[in-house]
Scaffold this active site. Structure first.
Site, PDB file in Angstrom:
ATOM      1  CD  GLU A  14      45.583  66.628  56.540  1.00 49.30           C
ATOM      2  OE1 GLU A  14      46.094  66.660  55.401  1.00 49.30           O
ATOM      3  OE2 GLU A  14      44.391  66.385  56.759  1.00 49.30           O
ATOM      4  CG  ASP A  15      50.420  62.883  53.767  1.00 50.41           C
ATOM      5  OD1 ASP A  15      50.273  61.691  54.057  1.00 50.41           O
ATOM      6  OD2 ASP A  15      49.847  63.443  52.826  1.00 50.41           O
ATOM      7  CB  ALA A  16      53.316  65.484  59.868  1.00 54.24           C
TER       8      ALA A  16
END
Lengths: 338, 1134
Positions: free
Chosen positions: B756-758
């Site tokens: 999730e885009d971390a």
């Protein structure tokens, strides 16, 4: 691509991925570790050793071990670095914390082996676990008459740039006798710490302690320490003429040479694959990409150690080996205890 | 044969080789250099400054001139006449009538208003004397920074630095009470123009007339088969024919002529209305209108009462179509205008193409700070005069020893306070237009340089944000080049708040008189001289000037040509626009304020007038932008005229029809979108996201950031200019005040902490200063004085008697009771040890009790801060002002938000040791690892190219350009990489840092510009076990700042209900919240206490139950309202 048949374990660099090539014989990857075999096969060749930089080959070792040395050098070999800064006065525009951070990152010349770790941050500073420095500098207007008309900052002001050379070592207790003046202090004299203008002033005490790279990158003895696998390039189909020159361009200089055949043909041959950067630019040309097989020998590591200056690169490596040994023995001790 | 050869030779001699005829026009290299030249003289916020300058130098004089006389009914001889008005330079009052010039920065620090005195020269009567007075102060005008009256205008960088001002700061805002306020650009529908559109009853034609005095709306619509006029001074719609009669067009034939449509029969039902109402004369029509007048809300003194028909006549003159002049009750012009409106309605009925588009930008005007303040000022000035008149009327009849001197009553605080109040609150109340607008001004966002700059170009529209309409929100083709297509917020204000593009200019008013003269000299017949039947003759074109009919012409082409020629020669203002509308058969000339326009290169006969030579001269400094305008090489086109031109984007697109050439295509984007490299390779919403995020990026605010004392200020410790620049970045000087750092990223997956885009961040990079930021906060307090001669005081630290040291709370205080710079303050420690006098209980008692109550300014934050500096000063009211600036240095941690310049935001998911990071053949390990899943669905190809170009830039040691619609090409960039031994695709061979073995995939890696956004976990982290409760409900408090509980909301509750976890619900909603033991009487069902029921006077049947306190509160509150809720208790098991 078909697998290559030889005795060395290698990876083949294909166009879109790296594939493992299975060698015929047994290698470090397949056989169980035994020290006799290891001693027989293991070799270290020092290629280059300059002041702070060193390149050597480590041959016949499993990657886990090679990697362990790399990791230990990065984060477990201790050095000295400025950890605490007592700021008595700082009227420059740079903030206290930022200044302290910048000071911490300055590589120090001090043999960490002569010092002990501080067990806790509260422990008092002694001559055995810390070094004390002083940075006291004040910027003022340059009153020299002959430079009155200049508008260059370095002519107009005195001490307008604070460099690492302005850091003074204050030996405590017996440090003066035990350590030489030339052995302690910032390694590079020209690291810019801050810029100042008349009226700005700095007065602080800096305390360096021994630490390791895992705590903070400033304690790391190396700028970087890494290895790469020895490249091996094979031309499997003859490449001649213009294509040969094109092929030459696809690799780093010196990797491919052009041989003039007696028949007048110019064919490309591999000269020395060692310094190829694995750029794989052959794959840009459809006609060339099937002529070459690029691979890397998996048990041949070309180490490069770029020391920051506190320790010689070879010392750093030896330290790393020593740390590994200590860790192993302490593990064994622990196991034996239980 | 021979002659043919001769001919060919002749032709080639004159026209060159025929082979070259079809070659496209050679590209003018570097013609984009006109953009910096443009920005140098126009600046990014020049529109604000221009409009304010116009107000302060021209408009204010006009306003005072228009309201220059104050008379009084009590004394016919009395008058005050303003002969001149003047706005000075900003100063501050030092008391004792001494003032000294001030700087904006001083005002910011001291919480003052940066304002200049407005002084007038007056002539008035004192008794029987006539007195003249000069330089009388009537109020203070907040001054826009960098306007003509500002101390910063025309100053060198050095002089600005002396005044603590950043030379890159655009100005264009106000400093009011220490805060920087921007008056947003307001977008609204054009005034004084006909808009034909689909209305309630069908097609209608609407005109909003706006003059200095009045604002009114007139509409012509069709109902059934009749045409009516609607206006809010009349109760009912009035048949058009009656209006015509009232306008003294008695003849039905003339009415038809004025309307001027071939199908006269369409008008018959309307004309019949007149006969039905038996109206044949103007007087009869006026009487009819008089009866339809809206009843007056207030009674006028009997002497002034007019007959209804006179009233109607007056209204027709002043309010109906107010912008059309009707001098001396000559209504002809109004009649012609009205006729045209009816014509437009009829045309609109027959063909939809005659309908106008409300959202078309040619029909919009942008209102700027200058015009908004001018509206405000005129209103206040009128009130000021009215007050003077009231004072005069009250005082003149009184007999006094000294003569009545009006000057004594001219107080400056009315105008000052009204202006300051309006700008500081943003409530724009204009009494005479009954206009009430809020949110006109906003605090200038100083999060980063770009956010401040972006705010200065913001355009707000008046539409309701809640309405779900798509028209005003969607991208209008006519926005091209004027408003940025990318920069708009998401959510409710989407498409309503816009931003100006880089080269947009907003016009200010230009005097009409020379234009009228020029038009008349170019063959326009005065409309008053034209017979009614000729107005709509097929060959004639009507000429409009700013919405008013000027006349007709039979040769409109000549007129336009003459106008454009005189304009390019500089005889009339370059911002006058003229364009024909063949559908309306009209030529519109506009010189009003608020039109959007932008410069274009003029193309003649297929060749642009600007050549390499001109650009060379520009580079050498021989030419400036204005010279291009003077020489007629460039001209400004507004939206309407733009649509009458053939504009080529590039030289290769030029054909013989082309009239203009774009200067640079990237100027179609605004300031914020200009930061994005390769925006033309991105999916469009990504650029929009970046526009929003660029404003949250931490970085540098200005060169004077260390002198500022803002309430909240974020700085990055080591800001860097991006590796991949754009032209816009250089033009906006983002590279000098950057907000971000070039991080080496590797696009690969690593652990599970990057979903999730971390992002995975290298710890060594953080150690070395990546993403390190400074957060400045301030706390301030005022030392008040009280009427009873007491005042606040500051005391030194309290000393602990046993240790002789200051107590913990006061441990960082200096001897004077204020923290000293450099000191560390932790939670609850005191910054300023202030105490205030205890108010004596008896009001008005003069006994000065020397009792004081402590009211210290404390530090409230779990993380400690350092004191950066302390300011002790006074504000405008001469009250002592104390400000303490606190500083925190933060290193990135898990949860901090970062974003690239492509709308790709992500939080730090894991901080990894350097040795665990993958490394490549060169020993480089990335600063950030980004998960490749971020790419496919977002389609931010621009980021991929940025990485490649950045990497090539590193190898070459230069900056690459990612300018919109241009920039370094991927092919060239790849070639550069190959040259330096890198893979042409930017994919490198990596080794795992954990196993030490080669990675199977090649990793796309290189530098990408990353911004640290202001959202940091440290400001958001919150958890609580137990803690404070609200007094009334006994439920846990709300919000992080009050150490509140974590709410189990409705939806979570629903889940638990659905799952059937009833005990869990009881525990969450009652036990852990506001559980309460209550006694309930089984007999009466009411609440008792202590096992006693007070209504039954017994303890026999009282049982104790637990319930939420909120429920108990409800029961008791109901009881207080005389409603008894009775509880019936049953055993749980029964």
């Amino acid at each position: 691509m078909e697998t290559m048949n030889d005795d060395k374990p290698r990876v083949i660099l294909e166009e879109y991925k790296v594939v493992q090539n299975l060698p015929r014989g047994s290698t470090v990857f397949t056989e169980q570790f035994n020290s006799k075999n290891f001693k027989k096969n293991f070799r270290i060749v020092i290629i280059r050793k300059e002041n702070y930089e060193m390149e050597f080959d480590m041959i016949g070792i499993h990657p886990f071990l090679a990697n362990t040395f790399r990791r230990l050098m990065l984060s477990d070999v201790p050095t000295m670095a400025i950890e605490k800064v007592h700021i008595h006065n700082n009227t420059s525009i740079i903030q206290d914390e930022v200044l302290a951070h910048r000071l911490g990152l300055i590589p120090l010349r001090a043999d960490p082996r002569l010092f002990e770790f501080k067990t806790s941050s509260n422990e008092a500073n002694t001559e055995h676990n810390s070094l004390e420095f002083e940075l006291k500098i004040k910027c003022s207007v340059n009153k020299e008459a002959n430079k009155k008309d200049s508008s260059r900052v370095e002519d107009m002001y005195k001490n307008n740039n604070v460099y690492s050379k302005h850091i003074k070592w204050l030996p405590t207790a017996s440090q003066k006798e035990n350590l030489q003046d030339s052995n302690v202090g910032p390694i590079d004299p020209d690291i810019l710490i801050a810029k100042m203008r008349p009226g700005h002033e700095m007065d602080m005490k800096l305390f360096a302690v021994k630490g390791c790279g895992r705590d903070h990158a400033k304690f790391s003895p190396v700028a970087t320490a890494f290895y790469r696998l020895l490249p091996d390039i094979k031309i499997i189909k003859e490449v001649e003429g213009e294509a040969a020159y094109r092929l030459q361009k696809c690799f780093s200089p010196g990797v491919i040479t052009i041989r003039n055949e007696p028949s007048g043909k110019k064919i490309a041959v591999v000269n020395d694959a060692r310094y190829d950067t694995s750029s794989r630019n052959v794959f840009r040309y459809d006609d060339l990409k099937n002529c070459v097989v690029m691979s890397k020998i998996q048990d041949h590591f070309i180490f490069t150690i770029e020391s920051v200056g506190a320790l010689q690169p070879d010392v750093i490596f030896k330290e790393a080996v020593r740390i590994l040994r200590d860790k192993c023995t302490s593990l064994l001790d622990e196991l034996n205890l239980s | 044969m021979n002659s043919e050869v001769m001919n060919e030779k002749f032709v080639s001699e004159i026209f060159g080789d025929s082979k070259f005829y079809h070659q496209p026009v050679k590209e003018i290299e570097e013609k984009w250099k006109l953009v910096p030249a443009f920005l140098k003289i126009k600046g990014l916020v020049k529109q604000h400054i221009d409009s304010f300058n116009y107000f302060i130098n021209v408009d204010i004089k006009k306003i005072v001139e228009a309201n220059d006389k104050v008379t009084c009914d009590a004394d016919p001889l009395f008058y005050v006449r303003y002969t001149n008005v003047h706005v000075g330079t900003p100063d501050v009052d030092e008391g004792f009538n001494i003032s000294k010039p001030t700087t904006p920065h001083e005002c910011r620090l001291r919480d003052m208003t940066y304002s200049a005195p407005i002084s007038v020269d007056i002539e008035y009567t004192r008794g029987t004397q006539r007195v003249a007075k000069k330089g009388l102060l009537i109020g203070r005008m907040p001054i826009m920074l960098r306007s003509s009256n500002c101390v910063l205008s025309n100053k060198s960088e050095f002089e600005l630095a002396k005044m603590n001002e950043c030379p890159l700061d655009p100005g264009g805002y106000f400093v009011v009470k220490g805060t920087e306020k921007v008056i947003l650009i307001q977008e609204q529908l054009m005034k004084n123009r006909m808009i034909v559109e689909e209305g309630k009853y069908g097609v209608q034609c609407q005109v909003v007339s706006s003059t200095h005095e009045k604002k009114s709306r007139t509409s012509i619509f069709v109902k059934g088969n009749k045409y009516f006029m609607g206006h809010n001074v009349f109760t009912d719609p009035i048949p058009v024919s009656i209006i015509f009669k009232a306008l003294n067009i008695i003849n039905d034939q003339e009415i038809c002529e004025l309307i001027g449509i071939p199908e006269v029969q369409k008008l018959i039902p309307t004309l019949e209305e007149c006969h039905n109402a038996k109206i044949y004369t103007q007087d009869a029509a006026l009487v009819y209108l008089g009866n339809k007048l809206l009843a007056k809300r207030y009674a006028v003194s009997a002497s002034k009462v007019k007959t209804p028909s006179d009233e109607a006549r007056d209204l027709l003159m002043t309010t109906v179509l107010a912008h059309v002049p009707a001098e001396g009750y000559n209504f002809r012009l109004k009649a012609i205008y009205l006729g045209l409106m009816v014509k437009r309605v009829i045309e609109g009925q027959t063909d939809k193409k005659f309908l106008d588009d409300r959202d078309y930008y040619g029909n919009k005007r942008l209102e700027l700070a200058g015009s908004l303040i001018s509206l405000m000022f005129e209103d206040i000035f009128k009130r000021f005069n009215w007050d003077l008149k009231a004072i005069a009327e009250k005082n003149i009849p009184k007999i006094r020893a000294s003569q009545f001197d009006i000057v004594k009553y001219m107080r400056s605080d009315l105008i000052t306070n009204c202006l300051v109040f309006a700008i500081s609150t943003g409530n724009w109340t204009i009494k005479r237009f009954r206009m009430e607008r809020s949110g006109v001004t906003q605090v200038l966002s100083r999060l980063s340089y770009i956010s401040a700059l972006g705010m200065m170009t913001r355009v707000d529209s008046q539409f309701e944000k809640t309405r779900k309409v798509s028209g005003p929100r969607s991208l209008q083709p006519s926005q091209w080049g004027m408003l940025c297509p990318s920069d708009t917020p998401e959510g409710e204000a989407c498409g309503l708040v816009k931003n100006l593009a880089l080269m947009t200019h907003i016009t200010t008013e230009v005097d009409e008189y020379p234009l009228i003269r020029l038009a008349k000299n170019s063959g326009v017949q005065d409309i008053n001289m034209v017979a009614s039947f000729a107005i709509h003759s097929p060959s004639a074109y009507l000429i409009f000037l700013n919405g008013n009919i000027l006349g007709i012409t039979n040769n409109y082409k000549k007129l336009i040509k003459v106008f454009r020629l005189t304009r390019s020669k500089g005889y009339i203002s370059g911002y006058v626009s003229i364009y024909p509308n063949h559908l309306h058969k009209c030529v519109y000339i506009s010189s009003d304020s608020g039109r959007l326009c932008r410069p274009y290169i003029i193309v003649r006969n297929g060749y642009p007038l600007i050549t390499e030579k001109h650009i060379y001269e520009l580079e050498k400094g021989i030419r400036v932008f204005e010279d291009f305008l003077q020489d007629g090489l460039l001209e400004f086109l507004d939206v309407n005229e733009e649509n009458d031109s053939y504009i080529a984007c590039y030289e290769r697109d030029i054909t013989m029809q082309t009239t203009h050439l774009e200067i640079a295509t990237f100027t179609l984007l605004g300031v914020c979108a200009g930061l994005v490299p390769y925006p033309h390779h991105n999916q469009s919403p990504r650029n929009t996201y970046q526009c929003a995020m660029g404003k949250q990026a931490m970085g540098t605010i200005g060169y004077n950031q260390k002198n500022r004392m803002d309430t909240l200020l974020y700085n990055i410790v080591y800001p860097q200019a991006p590796m991949v620049k754009t032209k816009s970045i250089e033009l906006t000087h983002f590279d000098k005040l950057p907000a971000g750092q070039n991080a080496t990223i590797a696009v690969m997956s690593y652990s599970g902490y990057d979903i999730e885009d971390a992002l995975i961040v290298n710890k060594a990079s953080i150690d070395r200063g990546f993403g390190r930021c400074l957060v400045y906060k301030n706390s301030k307090c005022l030392m008040k004085r009280y009427p009873n001669q007491t005042f606040d005081r500051i005391q030194g630290p309290t000393i602990d008697l046993t240790t002789g040291q200051p107590i913990f709370k006061h441990s960082s205080l200096d001897g004077d009771g204020i923290v000293s710079p450099g000191e560390l303050v932790t939670n609850r420690q005191v910054l300023i040890n202030k105490s205030i006098p205890k108010m004596s209980s008896v009001p008005g008692s003069t006994t000065t009790s020397m009792e004081y109550r402590e009211q210290p300014v404390a530090y409230r934050n779990d993380e400690p801060s350092y004191v950066e500096k302390v300011l002790i000063s006074t504000n405008e009211e001469d009250t002592t002002l104390l400000k303490v600036l606190l500083r925190q240095t933060r290193r990135p941690e898990i949860g901090d938000k970062f974003s690239s310049r492509h709308g790709q935001k992500g939080v730090v998911g894991l901080v990894v040791e350097q040795e665990d990071m993958p490394f490549n053949e060169y020993g480089i390990c990335p600063d950030i690892i980004m998960n490749p899943h971020g790419y496919p669905s977002r389609m931010t190809v621009g980021k991929l190219i940025e990485l490649l170009a950045g990497k090539a830039g590193l190898t070459e040691g230069k900056f690459h350009y990612g300018t919109a619609f241009g920039g370094s090409k991927v092919e060239d960039v790849s070639e550069e990489l190959v040259k330096h031994g890198f893979n042409y695709q930017g994919k490198d061979f990596f080794y795992s840092g954990i196993t030490g073995e080669p990675l199977e995939a090649y990793i796309y890696s290189g530098p990408v510009y990353y911004q640290k956004l202001k959202h940091m976990v440290q400001d958001k982290i919150h958890a609580r076990g137990r803690g404070p409760r609200a007094v009334l409900t006994r439920q846990p408090t709300e919000g992080r700042s009050r150490d509140g509980g974590l709410r189990l909301g409705e939806m979570e509750r629903d889940c638990l209900i659905g799952y059937g976890a009833s005990m869990m619900l009881v525990e969450r909603l009652m036990v852990s919240s506001d559980q309460c033991e209550v006694d309930v009487c089984n007999k009466c069902g009411r609440l008792g206490y202590c096992g006693w029921c007070n209504s039954c006077k017994t303890s026999a049947e009282v049982s104790s139950i637990t319930m939420p306190y909120a429920c108990k509160l409800l029961l008791t509150e109901l009881q207080a309202m005389n409603i008894t809720a009775r509880l019936t208790l049953n055993h749980y098991c029964e």
